[in-house]
Design an enzyme around this catalytic site. Structure first.
Site, PDB file in Angstrom:
ATOM      1  N   SER A 104      -9.591  -0.444   7.343  1.00 45.06           N
ATOM      2  CA  SER A 104      -9.064  -0.234   5.997  1.00 45.06           C
ATOM      3  C   SER A 104      -8.411  -1.449   5.356  1.00 45.06           C
ATOM      4  CB  SER A 104      -8.066   0.931   6.005  1.00 45.06           C
ATOM      5  OG  SER A 104      -8.728   2.143   6.265  1.00 45.06           O
ATOM      6  N   LYS A 113       0.854  -1.191   0.000  1.00 45.83           N
ATOM      7  CA  LYS A 113       0.000   0.000   0.000  1.00 45.83           C
ATOM      8  C   LYS A 113       0.887   1.237   0.000  1.00 45.83           C
ATOM      9  CE  LYS A 113      -3.735   2.118   2.752  1.00 45.83           C
ATOM     10  NZ  LYS A 113      -4.567   1.954   3.974  1.00 45.83           N
ATOM     11  N   SER A 153      -9.380   1.867   3.138  1.00 47.03           N
ATOM     12  CA  SER A 153      -8.562   2.598   2.188  1.00 47.03           C
ATOM     13  C   SER A 153      -7.562   1.730   1.428  1.00 47.03           C
ATOM     14  CB  SER A 153      -7.795   3.712   2.925  1.00 47.03           C
ATOM     15  OG  SER A 153      -6.955   3.157   3.935  1.00 47.03           O
TER      16      SER A 153
END
Length: 466
Positions: A173, A74, A149
């Site tokens: 997330s 990420k 996210s």
């Protein structure tokens, strides 16, 4: 699904597959994908490491379990020399000066990063639409959001573009996008994995965690990243979780669920029905199931966002274009700060910064922020009592199915409420795993602090029952 890591490891050792070919295949798939999961590819770095693995195998040297395994990161983690943008305009040209501890441990184990993955800017969102790289498309239905996210990370795993990915979980997330895309996603006990080198969103709930296609792959990656780090004083020494320990499918004797989650008018009827089918299956297999009382969804969401916005306002105050970031010059230093931040932060980031500054301001901090802290303590105490009564808490991951791309941007409040079933466990700093069984968006397994092993054990139990 069987362990992809162990399968690839065996193929490499048997010379059925070269590491260079494996890595090139992943890079090609990522480059061609249309789901907007990629912020930047790492071809030179990855292929150089792959060649080293092939050389070791050619020389008859043993390799570690994770050695040669391609994975994604990420884009909120530092990896020295690579772009780390947080999917933001402000940091779109920023290159990491160092490597995050969790990522370094994976590198030391021989794993090969191939991509920095798309996400909501600075982790601010639940759909991976708040990004300069384009909204992440769901792996199952490209018209729907990928979740957030860590949407790019979950979609890459679901589509096989990475063997595993490293997400970040503050209020759900990792767990929510894992549920949206039908894969496993773990938020470990807070502090089990060092946060050093992870761009801070809300420091008191930020967690590093893996996304993968099997419980075993989650275990393997978790073990490598876990442990005390002198650079993160909230981290702690964690006992390694053995393969044998999580195969005890009889370890969990009692399971609880929050009846107000299931009785809520906000829950999708199909998700509710599918969850209750799981409850019936557990009872049929002689597992005690208890309905538990908990805080209502509105209180959980309000408490979480009060604290998270306050912490993000503080954490992002350093980003003003002076030391790093895309600086915009103005007539005065103060105006330069203001223009740099207003032009470079996303609308959602600005919403959270303004909200955080308000709850921390004089006249509001006592009435709002301190009340949020008190509620967090009350939530943690509630969990302590719950885990005296049950071994595991089971819940849906989300009250609803993934929305269409664009809908969340029109209704930020609805986006916040989509986190209703995940944020409580973040406030409690508990280990929580999304599994792809049960309702369409999966199930969430939670245990008491440091009981990460129990979470993985029950995940294996559910695989045999559902």
């Amino acid at each position: 699904m069987e362990s992809q890591i162990l399968k690839i490891h065996q193929q490499l050792m048997n010379k059925e597959l070269s590491c260079t070919a494996l890595v090139q295949n992943k890079l090609d798939a990522l480059a061609a994908n249309t789901h907007h999961t990629v912020n930047s590819l790492l071809p030179d770095y990855a292929l150089e490491r792959a060649a080293q693995v092939d050389a070791k195998i050619s020389n008859g040297e043993p390799i570690g379990i994770l050695e040669g395994i391609p994975f994604g990161i990420k884009d909120v983690y530092m990896l020295q020399g690579t772009y780390t943008t947080a999917s933001s305009k402000l940091l779109q040209n920023y290159k990491s000066a160092y490597t995050a501890t969790a990522i370094q441990k994976l590198l030391d184990a021989g794993a090969i990063p191939v991509v920095k993955e798309n996400c909501d800017s600075f982790g601010h969102g639940s759909s991976s639409e708040n990004t300069i790289f384009g909204a992440v498309n769901n792996a199952r239905n490209p018209e729907l959001v990928g979740g957030g996210s860590s949407g790019g990370s979950a979609v890459n795993v679901a589509l096989g573009y990475t063997v595993f990915s490293i997400g970040g979980d503050t209020g759900g997330s990792i767990r929510q996008p894992a549920g949206y895309n039908g894969v496993y996603g773990l938020k470990p006990t807070y502090g089990r994995i060092s946060r050093y080198g992870l761009m801070a969103y809300a420091s008191s709930t930020d967690c590093v965690g893996p996304i993968a296609k099997s419980v075993e792959d989650i275990r393997l990656v978790l073990n490598v990243m876990s442990g005390k780090d002198v650079k993160d004083q909230t981290s702690y020494d964690a006992t390694e979780i053995s393969k044998e320990s999580i195969q005890d499918t009889k370890a969990v004797k009692s399971v609880g669920y929050f009846k107000n989650f299931i009785d809520s008018e906000a829950i999708n009827p199909k998700i509710k029905a599918d969850f209750l089918k799981v409850v019936d299956t557990l009872k049929e297999n002689h597992i005690e199931v208890k309905a538990l009382d908990f805080f209502d969804s509105e209180t959980l969401v309000s408490t979480y966002y009060t604290l998270a916005m306050a912490e993000t306002a503080s954490n992002l105050s350093r980003l003003d274009g002076t030391n790093y970031g895309n600086r915009i010059e103005a007539e005065s230093l103060k105006e330069s700060y203001a223009v740099t931040r207003s032009e470079n932060f996303s609308e959602e980031s600005k919403r959270r910064i303004v909200g955080g500054n308000q709850v921390l301001s004089q006249g509001f901090s006592d009435a709002i922020y301190l009340k949020g802290l008190a509620l967090r303590d009350a939530i943690a105490n509630n969990f302590e009592e719950d885990f005296k009564a049950v071994d595991i808490i089971l819940s849906p991951v989300t009250p609803n199915t993934p929305p269409k791309i664009g809908d969340s941007l029109k209704d930020p409040l609805a986006m916040y409420l989509s986190d209703a079933y995940t944020v409580g466990f973040s406030l409690g700093q508990l280990p929580t795993l999304t599994v792809p069984q049960g309702p369409e968006t999966g199930l969430q397994i939670t245990a008491a602090k440091t009981k990460d092993t129990l979470v993985l054990q029950f995940a294996n139990t559910l695989k045999t029952l559902l």
